[in-house]
Design a protein around this motif. Structure first.
Motif, PDB file in Angstrom:
ATOM      1  N   LEU A 101       0.826  -1.203   0.000  1.00 47.25           N
ATOM      2  CA  LEU A 101       0.000   0.000   0.000  1.00 47.25           C
ATOM      3  C   LEU A 101       0.859   1.251   0.000  1.00 47.25           C
ATOM      4  N   LYS A 102       1.938   1.257   0.786  1.00 49.42           N
ATOM      5  CA  LYS A 102       2.839   2.407   0.808  1.00 49.42           C
ATOM      6  C   LYS A 102       3.480   2.615  -0.563  1.00 49.42           C
ATOM      7  N   ASP A 103       3.875   1.498  -1.200  1.00 51.65           N
ATOM      8  CA  ASP A 103       4.459   1.592  -2.541  1.00 51.65           C
ATOM      9  C   ASP A 103       3.461   2.182  -3.532  1.00 51.65           C
ATOM     10  N   LEU A 104       2.199   1.765  -3.408  1.00 46.70           N
ATOM     11  CA  LEU A 104       1.173   2.269  -4.325  1.00 46.70           C
ATOM     12  C   LEU A 104       0.927   3.758  -4.105  1.00 46.70           C
ATOM     13  N   VAL A 105       0.869   4.188  -2.846  1.00 50.28           N
ATOM     14  CA  VAL A 105       0.635   5.596  -2.538  1.00 50.28           C
ATOM     15  C   VAL A 105       1.778   6.470  -3.048  1.00 50.28           C
ATOM     16  N   ALA A 106       2.976   5.885  -3.174  1.00 53.76           N
ATOM     17  CA  ALA A 106       4.133   6.639  -3.664  1.00 53.76           C
ATOM     18  C   ALA A 106       4.214   6.674  -5.188  1.00 53.76           C
ATOM     19  N   SER A 107       3.270   6.019  -5.867  1.00 54.17           N
ATOM     20  CA  SER A 107       3.342   5.895  -7.331  1.00 54.17           C
ATOM     21  C   SER A 107       2.776   7.116  -8.043  1.00 54.17           C
ATOM     22  N   PHE A 108       3.152   7.264  -9.304  1.00 58.00           N
ATOM     23  CA  PHE A 108       2.633   8.344 -10.140  1.00 58.00           C
ATOM     24  C   PHE A 108       1.121   8.249 -10.286  1.00 58.00           C
ATOM     25  N   ILE A 109       0.652   7.038 -10.523  1.00 61.43           N
ATOM     26  CA  ILE A 109      -0.766   6.872 -10.846  1.00 61.43           C
ATOM     27  C   ILE A 109      -1.652   7.242  -9.659  1.00 61.43           C
ATOM     28  N   PHE A 110      -1.135   7.039  -8.438  1.00 64.65           N
ATOM     29  CA  PHE A 110      -1.872   7.460  -7.244  1.00 64.65           C
ATOM     30  C   PHE A 110      -1.875   8.987  -7.147  1.00 64.65           C
ATOM     31  N   ASP A 111      -0.715   9.576  -7.362  1.00 65.38           N
ATOM     32  CA  ASP A 111      -0.601  11.033  -7.271  1.00 65.38           C
ATOM     33  C   ASP A 111      -1.484  11.726  -8.295  1.00 65.38           C
ATOM     34  N   TRP A 112      -1.586  11.146  -9.504  1.00 62.97           N
ATOM     35  CA  TRP A 112      -2.435  11.749 -10.533  1.00 62.97           C
ATOM     36  C   TRP A 112      -3.891  11.767 -10.096  1.00 62.97           C
ATOM     37  N   CYS A 113      -4.330  10.711  -9.438  1.00 59.35           N
ATOM     38  CA  CYS A 113      -5.715  10.653  -8.970  1.00 59.35           C
ATOM     39  C   CYS A 113      -5.957  11.728  -7.909  1.00 59.35           C
ATOM     40  N   VAL A 114      -4.998  11.902  -6.993  1.00 58.56           N
ATOM     41  CA  VAL A 114      -5.131  12.920  -5.952  1.00 58.56           C
ATOM     42  C   VAL A 114      -5.202  14.310  -6.583  1.00 58.56           C
ATOM     43  N   GLN A 115      -4.344  14.564  -7.584  1.00 65.79           N
ATOM     44  CA  GLN A 115      -4.375  15.864  -8.265  1.00 65.79           C
ATOM     45  C   GLN A 115      -5.718  16.085  -8.967  1.00 65.79           C
ATOM     46  N   TYR A 116      -6.209  15.031  -9.604  1.00 65.03           N
ATOM     47  CA  TYR A 116      -7.480  15.111 -10.321  1.00 65.03           C
ATOM     48  C   TYR A 116      -8.615  15.469  -9.362  1.00 65.03           C
ATOM     49  N   LEU A 117      -8.690  14.776  -8.225  1.00 68.51           N
ATOM     50  CA  LEU A 117      -9.746  15.044  -7.261  1.00 68.51           C
ATOM     51  C   LEU A 117      -9.609  16.444  -6.660  1.00 68.51           C
ATOM     52  N   ALA A 118      -8.369  16.890  -6.479  1.00 70.01           N
ATOM     53  CA  ALA A 118      -8.159  18.242  -5.953  1.00 70.01           C
ATOM     54  C   ALA A 118      -8.680  19.298  -6.919  1.00 70.01           C
ATOM     55  N   GLY A 119      -8.480  19.057  -8.220  1.00 72.54           N
ATOM     56  CA  GLY A 119      -8.968  20.006  -9.222  1.00 72.54           C
ATOM     57  C   GLY A 119     -10.474  20.125  -9.235  1.00 72.54           C
ATOM     58  N   ASP A 120     -11.168  19.022  -8.869  1.00 72.77           N
ATOM     59  CA  ASP A 120     -12.633  19.009  -8.860  1.00 72.77           C
ATOM     60  C   ASP A 120     -13.209  19.120  -7.450  1.00 72.77           C
ATOM     61  N   ALA A 121     -12.378  19.473  -6.487  1.00 75.35           N
ATOM     62  CA  ALA A 121     -12.813  19.459  -5.087  1.00 75.35           C
ATOM     63  C   ALA A 121     -14.070  20.297  -4.849  1.00 75.35           C
ATOM     64  N   GLU A 122     -14.184  21.449  -5.514  1.00 72.76           N
ATOM     65  CA  GLU A 122     -15.319  22.354  -5.299  1.00 72.76           C
ATOM     66  C   GLU A 122     -16.448  22.125  -6.304  1.00 72.76           C
ATOM     67  N   PHE A 123     -16.268  21.195  -7.225  1.00 74.31           N
ATOM     68  CA  PHE A 123     -17.291  20.905  -8.233  1.00 74.31           C
ATOM     69  C   PHE A 123     -18.520  20.329  -7.529  1.00 74.31           C
ATOM     70  N   ARG A 124     -19.694  20.866  -7.832  1.00 71.58           N
ATOM     71  CA  ARG A 124     -20.893  20.508  -7.085  1.00 71.58           C
ATOM     72  C   ARG A 124     -21.704  19.436  -7.813  1.00 71.58           C
ATOM     73  N   ILE A 125     -22.064  18.407  -7.034  1.00 68.12           N
ATOM     74  CA  ILE A 125     -22.858  17.280  -7.534  1.00 68.12           C
ATOM     75  C   ILE A 125     -23.978  17.026  -6.534  1.00 68.12           C
ATOM     76  N   GLY A 126     -25.204  17.132  -6.976  1.00 66.11           N
ATOM     77  CA  GLY A 126     -26.340  16.911  -6.073  1.00 66.11           C
ATOM     78  C   GLY A 126     -26.392  17.899  -4.931  1.00 66.11           C
ATOM     79  N   GLY A 127     -25.919  19.131  -5.153  1.00 66.38           N
ATOM     80  CA  GLY A 127     -25.961  20.162  -4.127  1.00 66.38           C
ATOM     81  C   GLY A 127     -24.789  20.134  -3.164  1.00 66.38           C
ATOM     82  N   ARG A 128     -23.863  19.169  -3.327  1.00 65.45           N
ATOM     83  CA  ARG A 128     -22.690  19.080  -2.455  1.00 65.45           C
ATOM     84  C   ARG A 128     -21.418  19.234  -3.280  1.00 65.45           C
ATOM     85  N   ARG A 129     -20.344  19.647  -2.580  1.00 63.69           N
ATOM     86  CA  ARG A 129     -19.039  19.688  -3.235  1.00 63.69           C
ATOM     87  C   ARG A 129     -18.503  18.270  -3.394  1.00 63.69           C
ATOM     88  N   LEU A 130     -17.674  18.056  -4.425  1.00 65.80           N
ATOM     89  CA  LEU A 130     -17.105  16.728  -4.623  1.00 65.80           C
ATOM     90  C   LEU A 130     -16.324  16.279  -3.396  1.00 65.80           C
TER      91      LEU A 130
END
Length: 681
Positions: free
Chosen positions: A543-572
């Motif tokens: 799990l630590k190895d996976l969290v240190a990977s590029f593909i994990f970091d890309w997902c975190v960046q992606y979710l951060a970019g959409d953090a305030e995007f509203r779905i069903g009246g709530r932020r992502l």
């Protein structure tokens, strides 16, 4: 390129007959220099069953009897050309010194192999002799012939089918006729034989690594095992081997359109020649599959070795890995008599290269559903635009499916109708789904189409289900939150927080799994990645190895970019997991989810609709675009409204397919919307 400078066949082949041309390569004695000129003989041979040897006839009779048996095990050996030939051929395990246990020849005149290769540099021409006359061929083919003439099967008189020599490339009529026979030529061959080129740039070390990856890391948890091994010792496989493997994967051979059918019509044991060394196709497919399932090997280890050698990274590696994966899928389908998924076939054809763009259609005929292929007659005098348009109409009429328009990509300045598939346009990311039966947005309906007075218009039945409202961040802008178009609607059709949360993560992966395609696991842990990124995890764990990977970091960046995007009246970010324990995470499932998210989100963005639905659509969509349910189409289609300049009538341009959670399995068909004729332009 026209390689026929001197030699030409005496008469054209009959495209309706059973004859084909084959060459016999004259072998050389052991004491003769390898530089000795290549000499071949070209003759016509008949593939008619009447020319089978008595031994092969007896074999076919036996398998036919097995096929008629009531015993399920015996029925597995049913009498088809593929299965019968597959059992007749005996090929030993492939290794450094590959030998074949040759069966008796099937024909009275002998037997043949069908070569799969790429012509190579058209300016590099070499002279060989055919029937006593000189003929110029490319250097890559000449190098292949040199290797083949030293093989035992050549010395024993086996013949070869090679397109550049056995088809008169100057005769357009003959060329078109032989294209229709590719399936017959390759399935009737003793086996295809693959030539990926000469030994160079550490290819022997690369082939050794391919054998290792295929034998030790191709299991379900093999990727986890591989990445963990490399995290502990980046030089575990030696220095320079990843760079050498990159050179093999990036060879031009893998980008050639015609290999799709040539290899798919072969077998797992089809020999692959790289210079004098031979492996089997299955080893390549398994090893390439390992690479396709892990971004770390490519983005870290291959990239680092290229940098150390001052060499650039070529993103074509991703395309070629995907091509090999698709070829293996179609080979499995062919050998097991499974239905061909036309959408999947078209998708991979867009990723490969062809000298003649018409071959984006003609080069797939051998793998197409026969009902489609029967409606297409190769004609190299027809325009590219008309070939693609005719192919689209033939596909819809033969299958009753409108899924072919899922390949449409709007092109600025193009005069081509938006509903004609963009076969010459390379995909910018993976398809939302590679199958044409994964979803049933239009229920059990069939396509109902008609062409209008102008060939650019297509009338189809369907209805507008919803309109696009909000747009999430964009991959092409590095997930910058500034690219978000905020949702205006506060509607929530999902009813509960948990249902909306599920709609979000399923939209992130288009409700599909990597690499299994069908979503068999809960990928909700994608929404745990921001919390995992901050968690104090034990060192030297998967799990630590996976969290240190590029593909994990890309997902975190992606979710951060959409953090305030509203779905069903709530932020992502309100839907993210607030805390997570390591034991809650299945590392293999999370890795698969991250891989699928990365594939799906490439050139796509989250969307919301006026009715509050959430989904995934191409980056090019705009607020106000329509989400349509078209009869016979398995996915929702995004359409953009326009007006005819002369009549003022409403027209629709195809923008692309999308995933919209909550209407993918025919739910919208029960809303009571009245179907209408939608005119696509």
């Amino acid at each position: 390129m026209d390689i026929r400078i001197y030699f030409e066949p005496e008469k054209p082949l009959d495209s309706e007959g059973d004859d084909i041309r084959l060459i016999t390569i004259v072998p050389i004695a052991p004491n003769v220099p390898k530089t000795e000129p290549i000499e071949c003989f070209l003759s016509e041979y008949c593939l008619n069953d009447e020319h089978f040897t008595p031994a092969y006839r007896r074999y076919l009779d036996d398998t036919a009897a097995l096929g008629a048996s009531d015993d399920p095990e015996r029925r597995l050996h049913r009498h088809t050309s593929g299965h019968a030939l597959g059992n007749w051929i005996q090929i030993s395990r492939f290794g450094d010194q590959v030998e074949t246990n040759e069966p008796e020849c099937r024909y009275e005149w002998g037997d043949y192999l069908a070569l799969s290769y790429t012509w190579g540099d058209p300016s590099d021409l070499r002279e060989i002799t055919v029937n006593g006359q000189p003929l110029l061929v490319t250097g890559n083919l000449e190098a292949c012939l040199r290797v083949l003439r030293s093989k035992k099967y050549t010395q024993h008189g086996w013949r070869f089918w090679i397109d550049a020599i056995c088809i008169n490339q100057k005769d357009i009529v003959e060329r078109a006729g032989q294209v229709k026979r590719m399936r017959e030529i390759y399935t009737r061959a003793w086996t295809p034989i693959i030539w990926i080129g000469e030994e160079e740039n550490g290819s022997r070390e690369a082939l050794d690594l391919i054998v290792t990856l295929a034998s030790e890391y191709a299991s379900r948890d093999g990727v986890e095992k591989l990445t963990s091994t490399l995290h502990r010792n980046a030089k575990y496989f030696g220095v320079g081997r990843w760079r050498a493997l990159n050179n093999i994967v990036c060879r031009r051979y893998w980008r050639r359109l015609w290999i799709l059918q040539e290899i798919a019509l072969g077998r797992y044991t089809t020999p692959v020649l790289c210079g004098e060394k031979t492996l089997c196709w299955g080893q390549f497919a398994r090893a390439f599959g390992v690479l396709k399932k892990t971004d770390e090997v490519i983005n870290i280890y291959i990239t680092n070795e290229l940098k150390e050698a001052s060499l650039p990274f070529d993103p074509v590696i991703w395309t070629n890995l995907g091509t090999v994966q698709e070829i293996q899928f179609h080979q499995d389908s062919h050998l097991s008599d499974k239905r061909i998924h036309t959408f999947r076939l078209i998708n991979v054809s867009r990723s490969v290269l062809s000298t003649d763009p018409r071959d984006k259609v003609y080069g797939l005929l051998s793998l197409m559903d026969e009902s489609i292929a029967a409606l297409i007659k190769p004609d190299y005098t027809d325009s590219v635009e008309n070939v693609y348009r005719s192919f689209a109409l033939a596909t819809v009429r033969a299958t009753g499916s409108l899924d072919v328009i899922r390949h449409c990509v709007p092109t600025e300045g193009s005069d081509s109708p938006s509903w004609v598939p963009s076969l010459a346009t390379e995909p910018t990311g993976d398809a939302l789904t590679l199958r044409d039966d994964s979803f049933a947005t239009s229920g059990l309906s069939s396509a109902s189409i008609s062409t209008m007075s102008t060939s650019n218009l297509l009338s189809c039945r369907g209805f507008i289900a919803d309109w696009i409202d909000g747009l999430g961040c964009m991959w092409s802008r590095n997930w910058d939150s500034g690219s978000v178009v905020q949702t205006q609607s506060t509607l929530d059709p999902y009813g509960t927080f948990e249902a909306a949360q599920e709609a979000i993560w399923k939209s992130m992966v288009a409700c599909h799994a990597s690499p299994t395609e069908y979503l068999e696991a809960d990928y909700g842990s994608l929404l745990a990645t921001p919390a995992l990124a901050k968690a104090d995890l034990p060192e030297q764990t998967p799990l630590k190895d996976l969290v240190a990977s590029f593909i994990f970091d890309w997902c975190v960046q992606y979710l951060a970019g959409d953090a305030e995007f509203r779905i069903g009246g709530r932020r992502l970010k309100d839907y993210w997991w607030k805390e997570v324990l390591p034991e809650q995470i299945d590392v293999v499932h999370l890795r698969d989810a991250l891989m699928q998210r990365d594939r799906i989100n490439l050139s796509r963005r989250l969307i919301t609709t006026h009715m509050g639905y959430v989904g995934m659509a191409p980056e090019r969509v705009e607020r106000g675009d329509a989400v349509a349910v078209l009869h016979g189409c398995s996915m929702p289609i995004v359409l953009r409204q326009s007006m005819d300049d002369e009549s003022g009538d409403v027209r629709w341009r195809v923008i692309g397919d999308c995933y919209l959670h909550g209407i993918m399995n025919g739910e919208a068909m029960k809303w009571g919307r009245v179907a209408q004729d939608l005119i696509l332009c």
